[in-house]
Design a protein around this motif. Structure first.
Motif, PDB file in Angstrom:
ATOM      1  N   GLY A  32      -6.763 -57.500   7.537  1.00 33.60           N
ATOM      2  CA  GLY A  32      -5.838 -58.412   7.150  1.00 33.60           C
ATOM      3  C   GLY A  32      -4.523 -57.147   7.370  1.00 33.60           C
ATOM      4  O   GLY A  32      -3.259 -57.804   7.268  1.00 33.60           O
ATOM      5  N   GLY A  33      -4.426 -56.156   7.385  1.00 34.69           N
ATOM      6  CA  GLY A  33      -3.150 -55.302   7.487  1.00 34.69           C
ATOM      7  C   GLY A  33      -2.337 -55.494   6.277  1.00 34.69           C
ATOM      8  O   GLY A  33      -1.649 -54.627   5.660  1.00 34.69           O
ATOM      9  N   LYS A  34      -3.459 -55.008   4.622  1.00 33.07           N
ATOM     10  CA  LYS A  34      -3.572 -55.206   3.580  1.00 33.07           C
ATOM     11  C   LYS A  34      -3.328 -53.987   2.784  1.00 33.07           C
ATOM     12  O   LYS A  34      -3.445 -53.273   1.721  1.00 33.07           O
ATOM     13  CB  LYS A  34      -4.278 -55.642   2.513  1.00 33.07           C
ATOM     14  N   VAL A  35      -4.240 -52.910   3.731  1.00 27.42           N
ATOM     15  CA  VAL A  35      -4.982 -51.310   3.684  1.00 27.42           C
ATOM     16  C   VAL A  35      -3.862 -50.587   4.321  1.00 27.42           C
ATOM     17  O   VAL A  35      -3.871 -51.019   4.930  1.00 27.42           O
ATOM     18  CB  VAL A  35      -6.159 -51.314   2.876  1.00 27.42           C
ATOM     19  N   ARG A  36      -3.484 -49.275   3.783  1.00 24.92           N
ATOM     20  CA  ARG A  36      -2.986 -48.425   4.227  1.00 24.92           C
ATOM     21  C   ARG A  36      -3.407 -46.863   3.764  1.00 24.92           C
ATOM     22  O   ARG A  36      -3.391 -47.036   2.722  1.00 24.92           O
ATOM     23  CB  ARG A  36      -0.957 -47.860   4.346  1.00 24.92           C
ATOM     24  N   LEU A  37      -3.508 -45.706   5.390  1.00 22.63           N
ATOM     25  CA  LEU A  37      -4.397 -44.942   4.156  1.00 22.63           C
ATOM     26  C   LEU A  37      -3.017 -43.754   4.975  1.00 22.63           C
ATOM     27  O   LEU A  37      -2.907 -43.605   5.850  1.00 22.63           O
ATOM     28  CB  LEU A  37      -6.073 -44.392   5.112  1.00 22.63           C
ATOM     29  N   ASN A  38      -2.930 -42.696   3.753  1.00 25.11           N
ATOM     30  CA  ASN A  38      -2.317 -41.429   4.546  1.00 25.11           C
ATOM     31  C   ASN A  38      -0.473 -42.197   4.672  1.00 25.11           C
ATOM     32  O   ASN A  38      -0.066 -41.739   5.737  1.00 25.11           O
ATOM     33  CB  ASN A  38      -2.501 -40.496   4.998  1.00 25.11           C
ATOM     34  N   GLY A  39      -0.468 -43.264   4.837  1.00 23.21           N
ATOM     35  CA  GLY A  39       0.989 -43.990   5.694  1.00 23.21           C
ATOM     36  C   GLY A  39       0.778 -45.689   6.742  1.00 23.21           C
ATOM     37  O   GLY A  39       1.351 -45.496   7.131  1.00 23.21           O
ATOM     38  N   ALA A  40      -0.270 -44.967   7.463  1.00 18.90           N
ATOM     39  CA  ALA A  40      -0.994 -45.286   7.947  1.00 18.90           C
ATOM     40  C   ALA A  40      -1.770 -46.766   8.436  1.00 18.90           C
ATOM     41  O   ALA A  40      -2.466 -46.317   7.745  1.00 18.90           O
ATOM     42  CB  ALA A  40      -1.415 -44.625   9.415  1.00 18.90           C
ATOM     43  N   ARG A  41      -1.198 -47.659   9.376  1.00 16.07           N
ATOM     44  CA  ARG A  41      -2.147 -49.171   8.584  1.00 16.07           C
ATOM     45  C   ARG A  41      -3.817 -48.548   9.327  1.00 16.07           C
ATOM     46  O   ARG A  41      -3.614 -48.670  10.739  1.00 16.07           O
ATOM     47  CB  ARG A  41      -1.146 -50.269   9.301  1.00 16.07           C
ATOM     48  N   LEU A  42      -4.491 -49.743   8.508  1.00 19.36           N
ATOM     49  CA  LEU A  42      -5.777 -49.176   9.153  1.00 19.36           C
ATOM     50  C   LEU A  42      -6.105 -51.093   9.637  1.00 19.36           C
ATOM     51  O   LEU A  42      -6.170 -52.402   8.668  1.00 19.36           O
ATOM     52  CB  LEU A  42      -6.989 -49.315   7.271  1.00 19.36           C
ATOM     53  N   GLU A  43      -6.751 -51.107  10.503  1.00 17.36           N
ATOM     54  CA  GLU A  43      -7.108 -52.609  10.685  1.00 17.36           C
ATOM     55  C   GLU A  43      -8.699 -52.678  10.746  1.00 17.36           C
ATOM     56  O   GLU A  43      -9.198 -53.183  11.049  1.00 17.36           O
ATOM     57  CB  GLU A  43      -7.098 -53.038  12.429  1.00 17.36           C
ATOM     58  N   LYS A  44      -9.064 -51.367  10.353  1.00 20.97           N
ATOM     59  CA  LYS A  44     -10.957 -51.641  10.823  1.00 20.97           C
ATOM     60  C   LYS A  44     -11.314 -50.867   9.700  1.00 20.97           C
ATOM     61  O   LYS A  44     -11.337 -50.128   9.400  1.00 20.97           O
ATOM     62  CB  LYS A  44     -11.177 -50.331  11.900  1.00 20.97           C
TER      63      LYS A  44
END
Length: 104
Positions: A32-44
């Protein structure tokens, strides 16, 4: 005997670190786009994280900035989960996680 893990799936780490009550909710947060890893949005939810990565989480309407310290090997008690990360907004002082939220 368990071996040290260098990387772990983000959904599994969020569950082990007690940011989410279930792994399914953790996967839903990532998708759902609630998490970013090192500034990049995660989708998987299968994306791997490891020590040194910085996560930006929006869970329960609250944004948190977290540095991953360890991958962990299980979902243990809250005091054990708190050793997996460093809350960067709390001035670098590790704190026990709050009660997991169920809404994303």
């Amino acid at each position: 005997m368990t071996e040290a893990v260098d990387r772990i799936r983000i959904d599994k780490w969020l569950w082990q670190a007690r940011f989410c009550k279930t792994r399914a909710l953790a996967a839903e947060a990532v998708s759902g786009g609630k998490v970013r890893l090192n500034g990049a949005r995660l989708e998987k939810p299968g994306r791997a994280v490891g020590a040194g990565d910085v996560l930006t989480l929006t869970i329960g309407g609250r944004m948190r900035l977290i540095r991953v310290l360890d991958c962990g090997t299980r979902r243990g008690p809250a005091f054990e989960a708190a050793t997996l990360y460093l809350d960067l907004e709390a001035g670098g002082v590790p704190q026990a996680p709050e009660a997991p939220e169920q809404t994303f």
